[in-house]
Design a protein around this motif. Structure first.
Motif, PDB file in Angstrom:
ATOM      1  N   LYS A  22       0.835  -1.208   0.000  1.00  0.00           N
ATOM      2  CA  LYS A  22       0.000   0.000   0.000  1.00  0.00           C
ATOM      3  C   LYS A  22       0.870   1.260   0.000  1.00  0.00           C
ATOM      4  O   LYS A  22       0.612   2.214  -0.751  1.00  0.00           O
ATOM      5  CB  LYS A  22      -0.929  -0.011   1.208  1.00  0.00           C
ATOM      6  N   VAL A  23       1.908   1.263   0.838  1.00  0.00           N
ATOM      7  CA  VAL A  23       2.786   2.429   0.942  1.00  0.00           C
ATOM      8  C   VAL A  23       3.573   2.630  -0.353  1.00  0.00           C
ATOM      9  O   VAL A  23       3.667   3.752  -0.881  1.00  0.00           O
ATOM     10  CB  VAL A  23       3.754   2.272   2.140  1.00  0.00           C
ATOM     11  N   GLU A  24       4.125   1.553  -0.872  1.00  0.00           N
ATOM     12  CA  GLU A  24       4.998   1.672  -2.044  1.00  0.00           C
ATOM     13  C   GLU A  24       4.237   1.988  -3.322  1.00  0.00           C
ATOM     14  O   GLU A  24       4.846   2.373  -4.327  1.00  0.00           O
ATOM     15  CB  GLU A  24       5.827   0.396  -2.189  1.00  0.00           C
ATOM     16  N   ASN A  25       2.926   1.857  -3.292  1.00  0.00           N
ATOM     17  CA  ASN A  25       2.107   2.217  -4.454  1.00  0.00           C
ATOM     18  C   ASN A  25       1.390   3.550  -4.281  1.00  0.00           C
ATOM     19  O   ASN A  25       0.576   3.933  -5.121  1.00  0.00           O
ATOM     20  CB  ASN A  25       1.076   1.117  -4.721  1.00  0.00           C
ATOM     21  N   ASP A  26       1.699   4.248  -3.205  1.00  0.00           N
ATOM     22  CA  ASP A  26       1.100   5.554  -2.931  1.00  0.00           C
ATOM     23  C   ASP A  26       2.092   6.636  -3.364  1.00  0.00           C
ATOM     24  O   ASP A  26       3.154   6.806  -2.754  1.00  0.00           O
ATOM     25  CB  ASP A  26       0.787   5.677  -1.437  1.00  0.00           C
ATOM     26  N   ALA A  27       1.756   7.351  -4.412  1.00  0.00           N
ATOM     27  CA  ALA A  27       2.674   8.356  -4.965  1.00  0.00           C
ATOM     28  C   ALA A  27       3.010   9.444  -3.949  1.00  0.00           C
ATOM     29  O   ALA A  27       4.115  10.004  -3.975  1.00  0.00           O
ATOM     30  CB  ALA A  27       2.068   8.974  -6.230  1.00  0.00           C
ATOM     31  N   SER A  28       2.087   9.754  -3.047  1.00  0.00           N
ATOM     32  CA  SER A  28       2.326  10.822  -2.071  1.00  0.00           C
ATOM     33  C   SER A  28       3.378  10.437  -1.039  1.00  0.00           C
ATOM     34  O   SER A  28       3.905  11.303  -0.325  1.00  0.00           O
ATOM     35  CB  SER A  28       1.016  11.190  -1.370  1.00  0.00           C
ATOM     36  N   LEU A  29       3.686   9.147  -0.942  1.00  0.00           N
ATOM     37  CA  LEU A  29       4.664   8.669   0.034  1.00  0.00           C
ATOM     38  C   LEU A  29       5.973   8.263  -0.635  1.00  0.00           C
ATOM     39  O   LEU A  29       6.858   7.718   0.032  1.00  0.00           O
ATOM     40  CB  LEU A  29       4.093   7.479   0.810  1.00  0.00           C
ATOM     41  N   ARG A  30       6.112   8.550  -1.906  1.00  0.00           N
ATOM     42  CA  ARG A  30       7.263   8.088  -2.672  1.00  0.00           C
ATOM     43  C   ARG A  30       8.588   8.587  -2.100  1.00  0.00           C
ATOM     44  O   ARG A  30       9.622   7.924  -2.216  1.00  0.00           O
ATOM     45  CB  ARG A  30       7.095   8.546  -4.130  1.00  0.00           C
ATOM     46  N   HIS A  32       9.646   8.693   0.813  1.00  0.00           N
ATOM     47  CA  HIS A  32      10.211   7.836   1.852  1.00  0.00           C
ATOM     48  C   HIS A  32      11.051   6.706   1.270  1.00  0.00           C
ATOM     49  O   HIS A  32      11.864   6.096   1.983  1.00  0.00           O
ATOM     50  CB  HIS A  32       9.089   7.205   2.684  1.00  0.00           C
ATOM     51  N   LEU A  33      10.851   6.382   0.014  1.00  0.00           N
ATOM     52  CA  LEU A  33      11.430   5.183  -0.592  1.00  0.00           C
ATOM     53  C   LEU A  33      12.704   5.444  -1.368  1.00  0.00           C
ATOM     54  O   LEU A  33      13.520   4.546  -1.534  1.00  0.00           O
ATOM     55  CB  LEU A  33      10.404   4.537  -1.533  1.00  0.00           C
ATOM     56  N   VAL A  34      12.883   6.665  -1.848  1.00  0.00           N
ATOM     57  CA  VAL A  34      14.013   6.950  -2.728  1.00  0.00           C
ATOM     58  C   VAL A  34      15.285   7.120  -1.908  1.00  0.00           C
ATOM     59  O   VAL A  34      15.239   7.478  -0.726  1.00  0.00           O
ATOM     60  CB  VAL A  34      13.742   8.215  -3.554  1.00  0.00           C
ATOM     61  N   PRO A  35      16.443   6.855  -2.521  1.00  0.00           N
ATOM     62  CA  PRO A  35      17.720   7.072  -1.809  1.00  0.00           C
ATOM     63  C   PRO A  35      17.817   8.510  -1.324  1.00  0.00           C
ATOM     64  O   PRO A  35      17.336   9.443  -1.976  1.00  0.00           O
ATOM     65  CB  PRO A  35      18.773   6.755  -2.869  1.00  0.00           C
ATOM     66  N   PHE A  36      18.459   8.683  -0.193  1.00  0.00           N
ATOM     67  CA  PHE A  36      18.557  10.023   0.388  1.00  0.00           C
ATOM     68  C   PHE A  36      19.670  10.811  -0.284  1.00  0.00           C
ATOM     69  O   PHE A  36      20.800  10.337  -0.439  1.00  0.00           O
ATOM     70  CB  PHE A  36      18.839   9.935   1.884  1.00  0.00           C
ATOM     71  N   VAL A  37      19.323  12.029  -0.691  1.00  0.00           N
ATOM     72  CA  VAL A  37      20.296  12.960  -1.249  1.00  0.00           C
ATOM     73  C   VAL A  37      20.160  14.260  -0.474  1.00  0.00           C
ATOM     74  O   VAL A  37      19.079  14.849  -0.436  1.00  0.00           O
ATOM     75  CB  VAL A  37      20.067  13.205  -2.749  1.00  0.00           C
ATOM     76  N   ALA A  38      21.245  14.711   0.145  1.00  0.00           N
ATOM     77  CA  ALA A  38      21.196  15.935   0.938  1.00  0.00           C
ATOM     78  C   ALA A  38      20.853  17.117   0.047  1.00  0.00           C
ATOM     79  O   ALA A  38      21.438  17.309  -1.019  1.00  0.00           O
ATOM     80  CB  ALA A  38      22.529  16.169   1.634  1.00  0.00           C
ATOM     81  N   SER A  39      19.896  17.924   0.481  1.00  0.00           N
ATOM     82  CA  SER A  39      19.502  19.114  -0.270  1.00  0.00           C
ATOM     83  C   SER A  39      20.428  20.264   0.065  1.00  0.00           C
ATOM     84  O   SER A  39      21.243  20.194   0.985  1.00  0.00           O
ATOM     85  CB  SER A  39      18.058  19.486   0.074  1.00  0.00           C
ATOM     86  N   SER A  40      20.290  21.343  -0.663  1.00  0.00           N
ATOM     87  CA  SER A  40      21.131  22.520  -0.426  1.00  0.00           C
ATOM     88  C   SER A  40      20.887  23.128   0.936  1.00  0.00           C
ATOM     89  O   SER A  40      21.748  23.796   1.498  1.00  0.00           O
ATOM     90  CB  SER A  40      20.882  23.572  -1.515  1.00  0.00           C
ATOM     91  N   TYR A 245       7.753   1.507   7.732  1.00  0.00           N
ATOM     92  CA  TYR A 245       6.397   1.902   7.349  1.00  0.00           C
ATOM     93  C   TYR A 245       5.452   2.029   8.543  1.00  0.00           C
ATOM     94  O   TYR A 245       4.222   2.045   8.369  1.00  0.00           O
ATOM     95  CB  TYR A 245       5.810   0.964   6.286  1.00  0.00           C
ATOM     96  N   ASP A 246       6.013   2.131   9.738  1.00  0.00           N
ATOM     97  CA  ASP A 246       5.181   2.498  10.882  1.00  0.00           C
ATOM     98  C   ASP A 246       4.514   3.847  10.620  1.00  0.00           C
ATOM     99  O   ASP A 246       5.068   4.708   9.909  1.00  0.00           O
ATOM    100  CB  ASP A 246       6.047   2.568  12.140  1.00  0.00           C
ATOM    101  N   MET A 247       3.351   4.038  11.198  1.00  0.00           N
ATOM    102  CA  MET A 247       2.598   5.274  11.021  1.00  0.00           C
ATOM    103  C   MET A 247       3.450   6.512  11.303  1.00  0.00           C
ATOM    104  O   MET A 247       3.346   7.532  10.602  1.00  0.00           O
ATOM    105  CB  MET A 247       1.392   5.250  11.949  1.00  0.00           C
ATOM    106  N   THR A 248       4.306   6.450  12.307  1.00  0.00           N
ATOM    107  CA  THR A 248       5.140   7.597  12.666  1.00  0.00           C
ATOM    108  C   THR A 248       6.067   7.979  11.527  1.00  0.00           C
ATOM    109  O   THR A 248       6.265   9.166  11.236  1.00  0.00           O
ATOM    110  CB  THR A 248       5.966   7.276  13.919  1.00  0.00           C
ATOM    111  N   MET A 249       6.623   6.998  10.853  1.00  0.00           N
ATOM    112  CA  MET A 249       7.510   7.257   9.719  1.00  0.00           C
ATOM    113  C   MET A 249       6.761   7.986   8.604  1.00  0.00           C
ATOM    114  O   MET A 249       7.267   8.953   8.024  1.00  0.00           O
ATOM    115  CB  MET A 249       8.081   5.934   9.186  1.00  0.00           C
ATOM    116  N   LEU A 250       5.567   7.537   8.310  1.00  0.00           N
ATOM    117  CA  LEU A 250       4.816   8.096   7.186  1.00  0.00           C
ATOM    118  C   LEU A 250       4.343   9.519   7.449  1.00  0.00           C
ATOM    119  O   LEU A 250       3.969  10.236   6.512  1.00  0.00           O
ATOM    120  CB  LEU A 250       3.630   7.185   6.866  1.00  0.00           C
TER     121      LEU A 250
END
Length: 322
Positions: A22-30, A32-40, A245-250
């Motif tokens: 459910k989480v991995e198919n929800d575009a609004s939560l995407r 959380h899944l992608v590799p982390f890249v530090a922003s400016s 995928y605990d609720m707190t994470m999302l």
């Protein structure tokens, strides 16, 4: 003696795989899944990591009244080994906070002694006060607290000195050269260590209950190795923490990500969310043997809002080989 409670332990209201899909198919939560890249706007990699210890000390000062205290009565059902062990049991609790884990363990058996550490002097004092005033039966004489940032510093020698660690191994060793070292350690030992002891001889259990997720990921391996060092051979580390995928994470926002599956709250405290594979790699890498490891998937209800919440925790038992 153990006080009977209405606590009931269960771990499966839904299948974790269903939540994952459910989480991995929800575009609004995407995000959380992608590799982390530090922003400016993030701290450059050359900067030192934020002081999470100071953040937790500030947290405990703000909540010194104990609003967040909730006794973890389910622990004895989740970890029945605490009840079935021998007549003299020594437990080391890491990141004890205000005593949520300590209290049910002390209630469980009169033969249990708990050694509890935290990075905050204020919260250690609060834990002692709660233990001293919550039960009709005196428990505080079986609780020994000590101040320690275990993410940076090693455990004190009085827990399990190097000489005794070597003596407890299966290989015979010559300890005659250690006598002076053992005598010197006595000067630094706390009052509850007997005169004829150089240390307490290690512990029978280490409890890591919602503690490991609160420290930066890069320090976790070191903490687990330290836990391994103070356990007696054949004894257990009991683990419970936030699962993937605990609720707190999302609920965390994209800008609160500080690493892959790692987040920072507005007050500077960390929260990491574990997969089974990560937990397994961390503990087996430190030398432990896996006995149990699973997702606990619980549906809870927010009574004020009437909303169902899907909670995910990791349950684990790991043994130090004999």
């Amino acid at each position: 003696m153990m006080e009977e409670t209405a606590a009931e332990y269960h771990s499966k209201d839904f299948e974790w795989e269903e939540l994952r899909d459910k989480v991995e198919n929800d575009a609004s939560l995407r995000y959380h899944l992608v590799p982390f890249v530090a922003s400016s706007s993030s701290s450059p990699s050359s900067d030192p990591p934020p002081d999470d210890v100071d953040a937790w000390r500030s947290f405990h000062r703000r909540h010194s009244a104990g609003k967040f205290f909730k006794e973890r009565r389910y622990l004895l059902k989740e970890f029945p080994e605490l009840l079935s062990s021998g007549c003299s049991i020594q437990v080391l609790e890491l990141g004890c906070g205000n005593g949520s884990t300590i209290l049910p363990i002390l209630r469980a058996k009169e033969s249990i002694v708990v050694y509890a550490c935290d990075c905050s002097e204020e919260v250690l004092q609060r834990a002692k006060e709660i233990v001293a005033t919550t039960s009709d039966v005196s428990l505080d004489h079986r609780l020994h607290t000590f101040l320690l940032d275990f993410t940076v510093h090693k455990f004190p020698d009085w827990l399990f000195c190097f000489s005794c660690q070597r003596a407890s191994s299966s290989k015979p060793v010559d300890l005659s050269s250690d006598s002076r070292e053992r005598k010197m350690r006595k000067f630094n030992a706390p009052s509850f260590v007997r005169e004829d002891q150089c240390c307490i001889g290690g512990v029978d259990f280490v409890t890591l209950i919602f503690t490991l997720s609160a420290i930066p990921f890069q320090r976790m391996s070191s903490v687990i190795e330290k836990c391994f060092s103070v356990l007696k051979p054949g004894c257990l580390l009991l683990f419970r923490d936030y699962g993937l995928y605990d609720m707190t994470m999302l609920r965390f926002l994209p800008e609160q990500r500080v690493g892959f599956r790692e987040y920072m709250r507005s007050d500077g405290t960390f929260s990491y969310f574990f997969s089974l594979d990560i937990v397994r790699d961390l503990f087996l890498g430190a030398g432990f043997t896996e006995l149990e490891l699973e997702y606990c998937c619980i549906t809870s209800v927010n009574r004020q809002r009437g909303k169902k919440m899907q909670r995910v925790w990791i349950h684990g038992k790991f043994q130090k080989p004999i």
